[in-house]
Design a protein around this motif. Structure first.
Motif, PDB file in Angstrom:
ATOM      1  N   LYS A   1       0.839  -1.195   0.000  1.00  0.00           N
ATOM      2  CA  LYS A   1       0.000   0.000   0.000  1.00  0.00           C
ATOM      3  C   LYS A   1       0.870   1.240   0.000  1.00  0.00           C
ATOM      4  O   LYS A   1       1.633   1.473   0.932  1.00  0.00           O
ATOM      5  CB  LYS A   1      -0.912   0.006   1.233  1.00  0.00           C
ATOM      6  N   GLN A   2       0.716   2.050  -1.079  1.00  0.00           N
ATOM      7  CA  GLN A   2       1.564   3.229  -1.248  1.00  0.00           C
ATOM      8  C   GLN A   2       0.775   4.534  -1.120  1.00  0.00           C
ATOM      9  O   GLN A   2       1.360   5.619  -1.149  1.00  0.00           O
ATOM     10  CB  GLN A   2       2.244   3.178  -2.617  1.00  0.00           C
ATOM     11  N   GLY A   3      -0.544   4.455  -1.032  1.00  0.00           N
ATOM     12  CA  GLY A   3      -1.353   5.654  -0.829  1.00  0.00           C
ATOM     13  C   GLY A   3      -1.497   6.525  -2.070  1.00  0.00           C
ATOM     14  O   GLY A   3      -1.129   6.138  -3.180  1.00  0.00           O
ATOM     15  N   ILE A   4      -2.056   7.706  -1.863  1.00  0.00           N
ATOM     16  CA  ILE A   4      -2.213   8.719  -2.907  1.00  0.00           C
ATOM     17  C   ILE A   4      -1.145   9.785  -2.688  1.00  0.00           C
ATOM     18  O   ILE A   4      -0.896  10.192  -1.557  1.00  0.00           O
ATOM     19  CB  ILE A   4      -3.629   9.346  -2.854  1.00  0.00           C
ATOM     20  N   ARG A   5      -0.520  10.239  -3.786  1.00  0.00           N
ATOM     21  CA  ARG A   5       0.536  11.262  -3.694  1.00  0.00           C
ATOM     22  C   ARG A   5       0.100  12.525  -4.421  1.00  0.00           C
ATOM     23  O   ARG A   5      -0.375  12.456  -5.552  1.00  0.00           O
ATOM     24  CB  ARG A   5       1.834  10.747  -4.326  1.00  0.00           C
ATOM     25  N   GLY A   6       0.297  13.661  -3.761  1.00  0.00           N
ATOM     26  CA  GLY A   6      -0.027  14.946  -4.358  1.00  0.00           C
ATOM     27  C   GLY A   6      -1.400  15.431  -3.924  1.00  0.00           C
ATOM     28  O   GLY A   6      -2.197  14.667  -3.375  1.00  0.00           O
ATOM     29  N   THR A   7      -1.653  16.711  -4.192  1.00  0.00           N
ATOM     30  CA  THR A   7      -2.927  17.300  -3.776  1.00  0.00           C
ATOM     31  C   THR A   7      -3.626  17.950  -4.965  1.00  0.00           C
ATOM     32  O   THR A   7      -4.694  17.516  -5.365  1.00  0.00           O
ATOM     33  CB  THR A   7      -2.703  18.323  -2.647  1.00  0.00           C
ATOM     34  N   HIS A   8      -3.033  18.971  -5.552  1.00  0.00           N
ATOM     35  CA  HIS A   8      -3.635  19.575  -6.756  1.00  0.00           C
ATOM     36  C   HIS A   8      -3.628  18.558  -7.902  1.00  0.00           C
ATOM     37  O   HIS A   8      -4.622  18.388  -8.598  1.00  0.00           O
ATOM     38  CB  HIS A   8      -2.888  20.844  -7.162  1.00  0.00           C
TER      39      HIS A   8
ATOM     40  N   ASP B   1      -3.042   8.012  -7.472  1.00  0.00           N
ATOM     41  CA  ASP B   1      -3.229   6.874  -6.575  1.00  0.00           C
ATOM     42  C   ASP B   1      -2.175   5.828  -6.938  1.00  0.00           C
ATOM     43  O   ASP B   1      -2.287   5.140  -7.947  1.00  0.00           O
ATOM     44  CB  ASP B   1      -4.641   6.299  -6.713  1.00  0.00           C
ATOM     45  N   PHE B   2      -1.140   5.741  -6.117  1.00  0.00           N
ATOM     46  CA  PHE B   2      -0.028   4.832  -6.393  1.00  0.00           C
ATOM     47  C   PHE B   2      -0.488   3.375  -6.394  1.00  0.00           C
ATOM     48  O   PHE B   2       0.167   2.528  -6.986  1.00  0.00           O
ATOM     49  CB  PHE B   2       1.080   5.021  -5.357  1.00  0.00           C
ATOM     50  N   ASP B   3      -1.581   3.079  -5.710  1.00  0.00           N
ATOM     51  CA  ASP B   3      -2.052   1.689  -5.655  1.00  0.00           C
ATOM     52  C   ASP B   3      -2.820   1.307  -6.913  1.00  0.00           C
ATOM     53  O   ASP B   3      -3.094   0.133  -7.139  1.00  0.00           O
ATOM     54  CB  ASP B   3      -2.887   1.471  -4.393  1.00  0.00           C
ATOM     55  N   ILE B   4      -3.173   2.303  -7.757  1.00  0.00           N
ATOM     56  CA  ILE B   4      -3.849   2.041  -9.028  1.00  0.00           C
ATOM     57  C   ILE B   4      -2.871   2.173 -10.197  1.00  0.00           C
ATOM     58  O   ILE B   4      -2.951   1.433 -11.172  1.00  0.00           O
ATOM     59  CB  ILE B   4      -5.039   3.011  -9.204  1.00  0.00           C
ATOM     60  N   CYS B   5      -1.943   3.119 -10.117  1.00  0.00           N
ATOM     61  CA  CYS B   5      -0.958   3.345 -11.193  1.00  0.00           C
ATOM     62  C   CYS B   5      -0.232   2.044 -11.532  1.00  0.00           C
ATOM     63  O   CYS B   5       0.260   1.361 -10.639  1.00  0.00           O
ATOM     64  CB  CYS B   5       0.051   4.408 -10.745  1.00  0.00           C
ATOM     65  N   LEU B   6      -0.201   1.724 -12.846  1.00  0.00           N
ATOM     66  CA  LEU B   6       0.538   0.540 -13.264  1.00  0.00           C
ATOM     67  C   LEU B   6       1.690   0.894 -14.192  1.00  0.00           C
ATOM     68  O   LEU B   6       2.133   0.088 -15.008  1.00  0.00           O
ATOM     69  CB  LEU B   6      -0.387  -0.524 -13.874  1.00  0.00           C
TER      70      LEU B   6
ATOM     71  N   VAL C   1       5.107  17.668 -15.035  1.00  0.00           N
ATOM     72  CA  VAL C   1       4.766  17.595 -13.608  1.00  0.00           C
ATOM     73  C   VAL C   1       5.272  16.287 -12.976  1.00  0.00           C
ATOM     74  O   VAL C   1       5.679  16.262 -11.813  1.00  0.00           O
ATOM     75  CB  VAL C   1       3.233  17.727 -13.414  1.00  0.00           C
ATOM     76  N   PHE C   2       5.276  15.211 -13.773  1.00  0.00           N
ATOM     77  CA  PHE C   2       5.517  13.878 -13.203  1.00  0.00           C
ATOM     78  C   PHE C   2       6.960  13.431 -13.341  1.00  0.00           C
ATOM     79  O   PHE C   2       7.638  13.755 -14.323  1.00  0.00           O
ATOM     80  CB  PHE C   2       4.616  12.848 -13.911  1.00  0.00           C
ATOM     81  N   GLU C   3       7.390  12.648 -12.359  1.00  0.00           N
ATOM     82  CA  GLU C   3       8.651  11.928 -12.508  1.00  0.00           C
ATOM     83  C   GLU C   3       8.495  10.546 -11.885  1.00  0.00           C
ATOM     84  O   GLU C   3       7.696  10.342 -10.982  1.00  0.00           O
ATOM     85  CB  GLU C   3       9.812  12.703 -11.884  1.00  0.00           C
ATOM     86  N   TRP C   4       9.272   9.592 -12.396  1.00  0.00           N
ATOM     87  CA  TRP C   4       9.184   8.232 -11.876  1.00  0.00           C
ATOM     88  C   TRP C   4       9.731   8.168 -10.462  1.00  0.00           C
ATOM     89  O   TRP C   4      10.735   8.813 -10.148  1.00  0.00           O
ATOM     90  CB  TRP C   4       9.973   7.258 -12.747  1.00  0.00           C
ATOM     91  N   THR C   5       9.063   7.357  -9.650  1.00  0.00           N
ATOM     92  CA  THR C   5       9.605   7.036  -8.339  1.00  0.00           C
ATOM     93  C   THR C   5       9.469   5.525  -8.151  1.00  0.00           C
ATOM     94  O   THR C   5       8.490   4.920  -8.601  1.00  0.00           O
ATOM     95  CB  THR C   5       8.883   7.839  -7.232  1.00  0.00           C
ATOM     96  N   ASP C   6      10.467   4.914  -7.557  1.00  0.00           N
ATOM     97  CA  ASP C   6      10.482   3.458  -7.433  1.00  0.00           C
ATOM     98  C   ASP C   6       9.647   2.977  -6.252  1.00  0.00           C
ATOM     99  O   ASP C   6       9.711   3.557  -5.160  1.00  0.00           O
ATOM    100  CB  ASP C   6      11.931   2.962  -7.273  1.00  0.00           C
ATOM    101  N   THR C   7       8.878   1.911  -6.513  1.00  0.00           N
ATOM    102  CA  THR C   7       8.074   1.293  -5.451  1.00  0.00           C
ATOM    103  C   THR C   7       8.296  -0.227  -5.501  1.00  0.00           C
ATOM    104  O   THR C   7       7.383  -0.975  -5.839  1.00  0.00           O
ATOM    105  CB  THR C   7       6.572   1.608  -5.634  1.00  0.00           C
ATOM    106  N   PRO C   8       9.493  -0.667  -5.181  1.00  0.00           N
ATOM    107  CA  PRO C   8       9.804  -2.085  -5.296  1.00  0.00           C
ATOM    108  C   PRO C   8       8.840  -2.942  -4.480  1.00  0.00           C
ATOM    109  O   PRO C   8       8.531  -2.618  -3.337  1.00  0.00           O
ATOM    110  CB  PRO C   8      11.244  -2.189  -4.762  1.00  0.00           C
ATOM    111  N   GLY C   9       8.347  -4.012  -5.117  1.00  0.00           N
ATOM    112  CA  GLY C   9       7.468  -4.934  -4.413  1.00  0.00           C
ATOM    113  C   GLY C   9       5.998  -4.597  -4.485  1.00  0.00           C
ATOM    114  O   GLY C   9       5.158  -5.362  -3.995  1.00  0.00           O
TER     115      GLY C   9
ATOM    116  N   GLU D   1       6.416  -1.542 -10.223  1.00  0.00           N
ATOM    117  CA  GLU D   1       7.517  -1.211  -9.321  1.00  0.00           C
ATOM    118  C   GLU D   1       8.046   0.202  -9.529  1.00  0.00           C
ATOM    119  O   GLU D   1       9.094   0.576  -9.019  1.00  0.00           O
ATOM    120  CB  GLU D   1       8.627  -2.252  -9.450  1.00  0.00           C
ATOM    121  N   ARG D   2       7.289   0.996 -10.307  1.00  0.00           N
ATOM    122  CA  ARG D   2       7.554   2.432 -10.332  1.00  0.00           C
ATOM    123  C   ARG D   2       6.227   3.147 -10.559  1.00  0.00           C
ATOM    124  O   ARG D   2       5.282   2.576 -11.104  1.00  0.00           O
ATOM    125  CB  ARG D   2       8.605   2.834 -11.361  1.00  0.00           C
TER     126      ARG D   2
END
Ligand code: SF4
Ligand code: F3S
Length: 103
Positions: free
Chosen positions: A30-37, A41-46, A59-67, A72-73
């Protein structure tokens, strides 16, 4: 799809690289939602990447979410302050992981 009422329905649990984090966060699943404006939703992003390719102001940049089970990003709205509310990212994301709140 991302809950566009996340600011009411979720708790702001912190900040990462200047971007708000809305829980629940229980890594790696579970990675939550990032950002406000501009919220992702990191848990939906594939990790489709269309938002990174198409945003006219980068606006966007990749961030790693291993596992994480979906990918995973993730597309982190690191420069959400630059957003010009064109809504392109909302339209192109294949899984509706992005919410932009104009005004
Ligand atoms: Fe970028 Fe437009 Fe999405 Fe804002 S609404 S993050 S400017 S693509
Ligand atoms: Fe993720 Fe959608 Fe962008 S799947 S990488 S938020 S286009």
């Amino acid at each position: 799809a991302i809950d566009s009422n996340f600011e009411v329905n979720r708790e702001r649990v912190g900040e990462e690289d200047g971007v708000a984090v809305w829980g629940p966060v229980e890594p790696p699943e579970k990675q939550g939602i990032r950002g406000t404006h501009v919220a992702v939703d990191f848990d939906i992003c594939l990790a489709d990447g269309a938002c990174l390719e198409d945003c006219p102001v980068d606006v966007f940049e990749w961030t790693d979410t291993p596992g994480h089970p979906e990918s995973e990003r993730k597309a982190n709205p690191a420069d959400e302050d630059q957003c010009i509310d064109c809504m392109l990212c909302v339209d192109v994301c294949p899984v509706d992981a992005i919410d932009v709140d104009p005004g």
